[in-house]
Design a protein around this motif. Structure first.
Motif, PDB file in Angstrom:
ATOM      1  N   THR A  79       0.796  -1.219   0.000  1.00 17.95           N
ATOM      2  CA  THR A  79       0.000   0.000   0.000  1.00 17.95           C
ATOM      3  C   THR A  79       0.829   1.270   0.000  1.00 17.95           C
ATOM      4  O   THR A  79       0.285   2.355  -0.234  1.00 17.95           O
ATOM      5  N   ALA A  80       2.127   1.177   0.246  1.00 18.47           N
ATOM      6  CA  ALA A  80       2.902   2.411   0.333  1.00 18.47           C
ATOM      7  C   ALA A  80       4.386   2.164   0.118  1.00 18.47           C
ATOM      8  O   ALA A  80       4.899   1.063   0.346  1.00 18.47           O
ATOM      9  N   LEU A  81       5.039   3.216  -0.312  1.00 19.50           N
ATOM     10  CA  LEU A  81       6.488   3.245  -0.468  1.00 19.50           C
ATOM     11  C   LEU A  81       6.990   4.430   0.339  1.00 19.50           C
ATOM     12  O   LEU A  81       6.369   5.496   0.323  1.00 19.50           O
ATOM     13  N   TYR A  82       8.113   4.245   1.023  1.00 21.90           N
ATOM     14  CA  TYR A  82       8.622   5.287   1.891  1.00 21.90           C
ATOM     15  C   TYR A  82      10.071   5.643   1.548  1.00 21.90           C
ATOM     16  O   TYR A  82      10.809   4.839   0.983  1.00 21.90           O
ATOM     17  N   LEU A  83      10.427   6.851   1.936  1.00 24.39           N
ATOM     18  CA  LEU A  83      11.821   7.272   1.865  1.00 24.39           C
ATOM     19  C   LEU A  83      12.138   8.024   3.144  1.00 24.39           C
ATOM     20  O   LEU A  83      11.634   9.138   3.353  1.00 24.39           O
ATOM     21  N   GLU A  84      12.936   7.397   3.983  1.00 26.67           N
ATOM     22  CA  GLU A  84      13.381   8.024   5.220  1.00 26.67           C
ATOM     23  C   GLU A  84      14.661   8.772   4.898  1.00 26.67           C
ATOM     24  O   GLU A  84      15.636   8.187   4.422  1.00 26.67           O
ATOM     25  N   MET A  85      14.666  10.059   5.164  1.00 25.74           N
ATOM     26  CA  MET A  85      15.804  10.903   4.833  1.00 25.74           C
ATOM     27  C   MET A  85      16.364  11.518   6.102  1.00 25.74           C
ATOM     28  O   MET A  85      15.666  12.273   6.794  1.00 25.74           O
ATOM     29  N   ASN A  86      17.589  11.193   6.407  1.00 27.07           N
ATOM     30  CA  ASN A  86      18.245  11.695   7.605  1.00 27.07           C
ATOM     31  C   ASN A  86      19.472  12.524   7.241  1.00 27.07           C
ATOM     32  O   ASN A  86      20.007  12.411   6.136  1.00 27.07           O
TER      33      ASN A  86
END
Length: 118
Positions: A79-86
């Motif tokens: 249901t979703a795609l994520y991009l964690e940006m640190n």
């Protein structure tokens, strides 16, 4: 009609973090169902570039400029795609686009703006 919708962009200071999300209508966002999916970005005056992608085998690939700072992941329900940006840097400022590809088509979201400045 397939639609990809990104969210989570915004303005942060250098060193900050953001998490982008991508949801889809009429498409399962799963590396098992797609040829590829991922995140691209485009800064003013520059070409669109790949940031992070997930292959059919579930392997994640990152551009050299973000490796170690960004993490791409998927919701295994598709249901979703994520991009964690640190540890964001001013050079990360751009419009970020969600992307998905099937054998006969590719789809893009409308983009979400990420601005990193002091």
């Amino acid at each position: 009609q397939v639609q990809l919708v990104e969210s989570g962009g915004g303005s942060v200071q250098p060193g900050g973090s953001l998490r982008l999300s991508c949801t889809a209508s009429r498409l399962t966002l799963s590396s098992r169902a797609l040829n590829a999916m991922g995140w691209f970005r485009q800064a003013p005056g520059k070409q669109r570039e790949s940031v992070a992608t997930i292959s059919t085998l579930g392997n994640a690939n990152y551009s050299d400029s973000v490796r170690g700072r960004f993490t791409i992941s998927e919701d295994y329900a598709g249901t979703a795609l994520y991009l964690e940006m640190n540890n964001l840097e001013p050079e990360d400022s751009a419009v970020y686009y969600c992307y998905a590809r099937i054998p006969k088509a590719e789809y893009w979201g409308q983009g979400t703006q990420v601005t990193v400045s002091a």
